[in-house]
Design a protein around this motif. Structure first.
Motif, PDB file in Angstrom:
ATOM      1  N   ALA A 157       1.156  -1.270   0.048  1.00  6.26           N
ATOM      2  CA  ALA A 157      -0.390   0.315   0.352  1.00  6.26           C
ATOM      3  C   ALA A 157       0.624   1.431  -0.117  1.00  6.26           C
ATOM      4  CB  ALA A 157      -0.898   0.091   1.329  1.00  6.26           C
ATOM      5  N   ASP A 158       2.200   1.066  -0.042  1.00  5.05           N
ATOM      6  CA  ASP A 158       3.003   2.513   0.103  1.00  5.05           C
ATOM      7  C   ASP A 158       2.957   3.166   1.122  1.00  5.05           C
ATOM      8  OD1 ASP A 158       5.583   3.673  -0.686  1.00  5.05           O
ATOM      9  OD2 ASP A 158       4.088   5.273  -2.199  1.00  5.05           O
ATOM     10  N   VAL A 159       2.400   2.583   2.092  1.00  3.35           N
ATOM     11  CA  VAL A 159       2.693   2.989   3.498  1.00  3.35           C
ATOM     12  C   VAL A 159       3.231   3.008   4.869  1.00  3.35           C
ATOM     13  CG1 VAL A 159      -0.383   3.501   3.402  1.00  3.35           C
ATOM     14  CG2 VAL A 159       0.669   1.919   4.513  1.00  3.35           C
ATOM     15  N   THR A 160       3.179   3.786   5.730  1.00  2.00           N
ATOM     16  CA  THR A 160       4.219   3.163   6.758  1.00  2.00           C
ATOM     17  C   THR A 160       3.691   2.188   7.290  1.00  2.00           C
ATOM     18  OG1 THR A 160       3.606   4.626   8.451  1.00  2.00           O
ATOM     19  CG2 THR A 160       5.122   5.444   7.324  1.00  2.00           C
ATOM     20  N   ARG A 161       4.831   1.303   8.414  1.00  2.00           N
ATOM     21  CA  ARG A 161       4.115   0.724   8.839  1.00  2.00           C
ATOM     22  C   ARG A 161       3.500   0.532  10.324  1.00  2.00           C
ATOM     23  NH1 ARG A 161       7.672  -3.697  12.259  1.00  2.00           N
ATOM     24  NH2 ARG A 161       6.254  -5.553  12.307  1.00  2.00           N
ATOM     25  N   ASP A 162       3.804   1.365  11.162  1.00  2.00           N
ATOM     26  CA  ASP A 162       3.507   2.101  11.900  1.00  2.00           C
ATOM     27  C   ASP A 162       1.932   2.712  11.310  1.00  2.00           C
ATOM     28  OD1 ASP A 162       5.903   1.308  12.956  1.00  2.00           O
ATOM     29  OD2 ASP A 162       6.315   4.087  13.206  1.00  2.00           O
ATOM     30  N   ALA A 163       1.366   2.877  10.651  1.00  2.00           N
ATOM     31  CA  ALA A 163      -0.005   3.256   9.813  1.00  2.00           C
ATOM     32  C   ALA A 163      -1.118   2.131   9.958  1.00  2.00           C
ATOM     33  CB  ALA A 163       0.306   3.928   8.464  1.00  2.00           C
ATOM     34  N   VAL A 164       0.038   1.224   9.923  1.00  2.00           N
ATOM     35  CA  VAL A 164      -1.431  -0.294  10.165  1.00  2.00           C
ATOM     36  C   VAL A 164      -0.916  -0.710  10.917  1.00  2.00           C
ATOM     37  CG1 VAL A 164      -1.052  -2.248   8.781  1.00  2.00           C
ATOM     38  CG2 VAL A 164       0.158  -0.178   7.357  1.00  2.00           C
ATOM     39  N   SER A 165      -2.396  -1.619  10.893  1.00  2.00           N
ATOM     40  CA  SER A 165      -2.571  -2.420  12.011  1.00  2.00           C
ATOM     41  C   SER A 165      -3.256  -3.576  11.328  1.00  2.00           C
ATOM     42  CB  SER A 165      -3.839  -1.923  13.563  1.00  2.00           C
ATOM     43  OG  SER A 165      -5.248  -2.197  12.734  1.00  2.00           O
ATOM     44  N   VAL A 166      -3.230  -5.429  12.071  1.00  2.00           N
ATOM     45  CA  VAL A 166      -3.495  -6.096  11.043  1.00  2.00           C
ATOM     46  C   VAL A 166      -4.529  -7.350  11.796  1.00  2.00           C
ATOM     47  CG1 VAL A 166      -2.082  -5.909   9.441  1.00  2.00           C
ATOM     48  CG2 VAL A 166      -1.716  -7.385  11.798  1.00  2.00           C
ATOM     49  N   ASP A 167      -4.839  -7.827  11.659  1.00  2.00           N
ATOM     50  CA  ASP A 167      -6.332  -9.186  12.715  1.00  2.00           C
ATOM     51  C   ASP A 167      -6.360 -10.402  11.523  1.00  2.00           C
ATOM     52  OD1 ASP A 167      -6.593  -7.655  14.755  1.00  2.00           O
ATOM     53  OD2 ASP A 167      -8.168  -6.222  13.279  1.00  2.00           O
ATOM     54  N   ARG A 168      -6.478 -11.505  11.880  1.00  2.00           N
ATOM     55  CA  ARG A 168      -5.826 -12.493  11.958  1.00  2.00           C
ATOM     56  C   ARG A 168      -7.469 -12.946  11.108  1.00  2.00           C
ATOM     57  NH1 ARG A 168      -5.893 -18.157  13.920  1.00  2.00           N
ATOM     58  NH2 ARG A 168      -5.049 -18.978  11.995  1.00  2.00           N
TER      59      ARG A 168
END
Length: 90
Positions: free
Chosen positions: A77-88
């Motif tokens: 997505a070409d964003v910073t890693r800190d701007a992303v949260s994930v859920d299984r």
């Protein structure tokens, strides 16, 4: 699930849709389930859905851990890693 089995299951869902035996939303859910099962078994990884800003929101990736999933989403997505949260995804 092997590739041939996955293809047969998708073909069956398409045939039922074409015959009017199920609606579009049902066929989509079924095909999505087949693809997710195939992908996670083939890759021996888990599916993770991202939430966050812009292009990252809703992206689904396969990864071995949440941190790896965040990294993959950030790259895609070409964003910073800190701007992303994930859920299984279950």
């Amino acid at each position: 699930m092997d590739r041939i089995s996955a293809l047969r299951n998708v073909e069956e869902a398409l045939s039922e849709f074409e015959a009017g035996e199920c609606d579009l939303a049902s066929m989509e859910r079924r095909v999505r389930g087949v693809l997710r099962t195939y992908a996670t078994e083939f890759a021996e990884q888990d599916a993770y859905r991202a939430s966050g800003d812009g292009a990252a929101d809703g992206v689904v990736v396969l990864a071995s851990s949440p941190s790896e999933a965040r990294e993959r989403v950030a790259d895609l997505a070409d964003v910073t890693r800190d701007a992303v949260s994930v859920d299984r995804v279950e």
